[in-house]
Design an enzyme around this catalytic site. Structure first.
Site, PDB file in Angstrom:
ATOM      1  N   CYS A  76       0.816  -1.227   0.000  1.00 23.71           N
ATOM      2  CA  CYS A  76       0.000   0.000   0.000  1.00 23.71           C
ATOM      3  C   CYS A  76       0.842   1.266   0.000  1.00 23.71           C
ATOM      4  O   CYS A  76       0.358   2.333  -0.381  1.00 23.71           O
ATOM      5  CB  CYS A  76      -0.942   0.003   1.194  1.00 23.71           C
ATOM      6  SG  CYS A  76      -1.948  -1.478   1.256  1.00 23.71           S
ATOM      7  N   HIS A  83      -3.828   6.848   2.989  1.00 21.92           N
ATOM      8  CA  HIS A  83      -4.162   5.553   2.377  1.00 21.92           C
ATOM      9  C   HIS A  83      -5.482   5.085   2.973  1.00 21.92           C
ATOM     10  O   HIS A  83      -5.705   5.213   4.186  1.00 21.92           O
ATOM     11  CB  HIS A  83      -3.034   4.556   2.680  1.00 21.92           C
ATOM     12  CG  HIS A  83      -3.391   3.146   2.318  1.00 21.92           C
ATOM     13  ND1 HIS A  83      -3.853   2.806   1.072  1.00 21.92           N
ATOM     14  CD2 HIS A  83      -3.370   1.995   3.041  1.00 21.92           C
ATOM     15  CE1 HIS A  83      -4.103   1.500   1.049  1.00 21.92           C
ATOM     16  NE2 HIS A  83      -3.820   0.987   2.227  1.00 21.92           N
ATOM     17  N   ASN A  89     -10.319  -0.741  -0.031  1.00 25.18           N
ATOM     18  CA  ASN A  89      -8.867  -0.576  -0.074  1.00 25.18           C
ATOM     19  C   ASN A  89      -8.364  -1.041  -1.443  1.00 25.18           C
ATOM     20  O   ASN A  89      -8.331  -2.233  -1.721  1.00 25.18           O
ATOM     21  CB  ASN A  89      -8.240  -1.406   1.051  1.00 25.18           C
ATOM     22  CG  ASN A  89      -6.728  -1.264   1.107  1.00 25.18           C
ATOM     23  OD1 ASN A  89      -6.107  -0.710   0.206  1.00 25.18           O
ATOM     24  ND2 ASN A  89      -6.127  -1.797   2.167  1.00 25.18           N
TER      25      ASN A  89
HETATM   26  O1  UT7 Z   1      -3.783  -1.705   3.511  1.00 27.22           O
HETATM   27  C1  UT7 Z   1      -2.825  -2.560   4.068  1.00 27.22           C
HETATM   28  C2  UT7 Z   1      -2.861  -2.564   5.513  1.00 27.22           C
HETATM   29  N1  UT7 Z   1      -4.065  -3.191   6.035  1.00 27.22           N
HETATM   30  C3  UT7 Z   1      -4.731  -2.627   7.009  1.00 27.22           C
HETATM   31  O2  UT7 Z   1      -4.408  -1.543   7.418  1.00 27.22           O
HETATM   32  C4  UT7 Z   1      -5.844  -3.409   7.651  1.00 27.22           C
HETATM   33  C5  UT7 Z   1      -5.792  -3.288   9.141  1.00 27.22           C
HETATM   34  N2  UT7 Z   1      -6.759  -4.097   9.824  1.00 27.22           N
HETATM   35  C6  UT7 Z   1      -8.079  -3.844   9.828  1.00 27.22           C
HETATM   36  O3  UT7 Z   1      -8.526  -2.939   9.151  1.00 27.22           O
HETATM   37  C7  UT7 Z   1      -8.967  -4.638  10.720  1.00 27.22           C
HETATM   38  O4  UT7 Z   1      -8.176  -5.385  11.601  1.00 27.22           O
HETATM   39  C8  UT7 Z   1      -9.940  -5.601   9.977  1.00 27.22           C
HETATM   40  C9  UT7 Z   1     -10.990  -4.772   9.254  1.00 27.22           C
HETATM   41  C10 UT7 Z   1      -9.170  -6.470   9.008  1.00 27.22           C
HETATM   42  C11 UT7 Z   1     -10.658  -6.479  10.988  1.00 27.22           C
HETATM   43  O5  UT7 Z   1     -11.335  -5.685  11.951  1.00 27.22           O
HETATM   44  P1  UT7 Z   1     -11.107  -5.929  13.508  1.00 27.22           P
HETATM   45  O6  UT7 Z   1     -11.961  -4.961  14.181  1.00 27.22           O
HETATM   46  O7  UT7 Z   1      -9.635  -5.883  13.787  1.00 27.22           O
HETATM   47  O8  UT7 Z   1     -11.693  -7.372  13.712  1.00 27.22           O
HETATM   48  P2  UT7 Z   1     -10.969  -8.654  14.300  1.00 27.22           P
HETATM   49  O9  UT7 Z   1     -10.061  -9.245  13.300  1.00 27.22           O
HETATM   50  O10 UT7 Z   1     -10.454  -8.367  15.660  1.00 27.22           O
HETATM   51  O11 UT7 Z   1     -12.220  -9.613  14.459  1.00 27.22           O
HETATM   52  C12 UT7 Z   1     -13.261  -9.369  15.429  1.00 27.22           C
HETATM   53  C13 UT7 Z   1     -14.367 -10.368  15.205  1.00 27.22           C
HETATM   54  C14 UT7 Z   1     -13.868 -11.822  15.107  1.00 27.22           C
HETATM   55  O12 UT7 Z   1     -14.831 -12.653  15.701  1.00 27.22           O
HETATM   56  P3  UT7 Z   1     -14.612 -13.246  17.172  1.00 27.22           P
HETATM   57  O13 UT7 Z   1     -13.320 -14.006  17.108  1.00 27.22           O
HETATM   58  O14 UT7 Z   1     -14.546 -12.037  18.057  1.00 27.22           O
HETATM   59  O15 UT7 Z   1     -15.814 -14.062  17.366  1.00 27.22           O
HETATM   60  C15 UT7 Z   1     -13.860 -12.063  13.617  1.00 27.22           C
HETATM   61  O16 UT7 Z   1     -14.027 -13.427  13.305  1.00 27.22           O
HETATM   62  O17 UT7 Z   1     -15.025 -10.082  13.969  1.00 27.22           O
HETATM   63  C16 UT7 Z   1     -15.062 -11.265  13.173  1.00 27.22           C
HETATM   64  N3  UT7 Z   1     -15.025 -10.880  11.783  1.00 27.22           N
HETATM   65  C17 UT7 Z   1     -16.135 -10.598  11.085  1.00 27.22           C
HETATM   66  N4  UT7 Z   1     -17.440 -10.622  11.423  1.00 27.22           N
HETATM   67  C18 UT7 Z   1     -18.338 -10.277  10.490  1.00 27.22           C
HETATM   68  C19 UT7 Z   1     -13.948 -10.703  10.968  1.00 27.22           C
HETATM   69  N5  UT7 Z   1     -14.361 -10.321   9.754  1.00 27.22           N
HETATM   70  C20 UT7 Z   1     -15.707 -10.254   9.792  1.00 27.22           C
HETATM   71  C21 UT7 Z   1     -16.695  -9.909   8.855  1.00 27.22           C
HETATM   72  N6  UT7 Z   1     -17.994  -9.940   9.245  1.00 27.22           N
HETATM   73  N7  UT7 Z   1     -16.385  -9.544   7.592  1.00 27.22           N
END
Ligand code: UT7
Length: 335
Positions: free
Chosen positions: A116, A256, A286
């Site tokens: 990115c 970004h 993204n």
């Molecule tokens: O551009 C390159 C660099 N990339 C980034 O900057 C991305 C950085 N990361 C993020 O933007 C976020 O971490 C994500 C959007 C990828 C994920 O969001 P989060 O708030 O960090 O969620 P998480 O991974 O901590 O997951 C929380 C919960 C989990 O469930 P449990 O384990 O708490 O039951 C996931 O399984 O949300 C669940 N989950 C979803 N639920 C519904 C993960 N993806 C989804 C989804 N829909 N699409």
């Protein structure tokens, strides 16, 4: 001797027609519009669906539009750099393919792979060629067909990414505008949290790698999130301090577009209002190498000569950085 700076003298972008909405994604994986909107800020993203079309096709459309709107003949271009993590093929560089598709013949071309942050690394690289005095017209393309490496059975990544291509024209100036400074950093240890497992020289494609779904983006979202929030903000604040910029001196922050929460945290740390931040993640997701030029393109008409702008990115590698520039033309006069 008067210092030569690189000024952005034109910008254009191209996105595929097809729009993938949150509701449609909710039919493919266990997710909801509510989750995606509150956790990422994304509502829809554009996807390049046509078979046989790749990153170069989006890049070429962006460059064609850029040449047209800046009245530039392909023969005038000295160098074309493409930032991408989804090249048409492992080699040759997608930059070569784009140049061929638009008829750029008197230049050399290469790709930059910095995920990115590739878009700002490529912009800085392009600017350095201009500053050397030997190059008059350089194009930087940021393009990614993220859908080609997105696993649409993995809800934690498939809701984030979209496809787009954007192109920027840089030319020398001796006026007090253009790219003033860049701060770029990388930390290879971060690769563990964000990478594509197979398809490279360590693990070439095989039946096993395909069965294991290893040709897609692998991301540990929370780890990447933590780094992104602190690094993008740190480097932007460092840039402001270095150039004695107060929040009111800044016309725009162009971050970004990875996650609305990362963007908002960066703006807070810089002490700037959300109205000073370009945000279009809700409509594109993204798009990796295209997010920053895609914003500049959408906001072009509002930009004024002399506007102080900070670009900031964070991405796989890890890579991150920021660029400080003064906008070089009144966007409202540009067609
Ligand atoms: O551009 C390159 C660099 N990339 C980034 O900057 C991305 C950085 N990361 C993020 O933007 C976020 O971490 C994500 C959007 C990828 C994920 O969001 P989060 O708030 O960090 O969620 P998480 O991974 O901590 O997951 C929380 C919960 C989990 O469930 P449990 O384990 O708490 O039951 C996931 O399984 O949300 C669940 N989950 C979803 N639920 C519904 C993960 N993806 C989804 C989804 N829909 N699409």
């Amino acid at each position: 001797m008067t210092k030569i700076r690189a000024a952005i003298t034109g910008i254009h972008a191209w996105v595929p027609e097809y729009i993938l909405t949150n509701d449609e994604l909710a039919k493919m994986v266990e997710t909801s519009d509510e989750w995606i909107t509150t956790r990422t800020g994304i509502r829809e993203r554009h996807i390049l669906k046509e078979k046989g079309k790749g990153t170069s096709d989006m890049g070429a459309e962006a460059v064609k539009g850029l040449l047209k709107k800046t009245n530039t003949h392909p023969d005038e271009i000295d160098l074309l750099i493409c930032a991408t993590v989804t090249p048409d093929m492992q080699f040759p560089a997608t930059a070569n393919i784009i140049a061929d598709k638009v008829g750029i013949k008197n230049a050399f071309h290469f790709d930059i792979n910095a995920a990115c942050s590739g878009q700002i690394y490529a912009l800085t690289t392009a600017a350095k060629f201009i500053e050397s005095g030997g190059y008059k017209k350089v194009i930087m393309v940021g393009a990614d067909k993220m859908s080609s490496i997105t696993d649409y059975t993995d809800r934690s990544t498939c809701v984030i990414f979209g496809d787009a291509g954007a192109a920027i024209l840089l030319e020398p100036t001796t006026e007090d505008v253009g790219i003033i400074d860049s701060i770029h950093q990388s930390d290879g240890a971060g690769r563990l949290h964000l990478h594509q497992k197979a398809g490279g020289s360590v693990k070439p494609a095989s039946h096993e790698t395909i069965d294991a779904r290893e040709h897609f983006i692998y991301q540990e979202g929370q780890a990447v999130f933590k780094f992104a929030v602190s690094k993008m903000a740190d480097v932007s604040v460092e840039m402001m301090k270095k150039h004695h910029l107060e929040s009111e001196d800044l016309a725009w922050l162009v971050p970004h577009q990875a996650n609305l929460r990362i963007i908002e945290a960066t703006a807070r740390r810089m002490g700037i209002d959300k109205s000073q931040v370009m945000i279009n993640i809700e409509r594109y997701g993204n798009t990796t190498s295209a997010t920053i030029p895609l914003c500049l393109w959408e906001w072009e008409k509002q930009l004024k000569k002399g506007d102080n702008i900070i670009l900031a990115a964070f991405g796989g590698g890890f890579t991150w950085g920021s660029i400080y520039l003064k906008w070089a033309y009144d966007g409202s006069n540009h067609h």
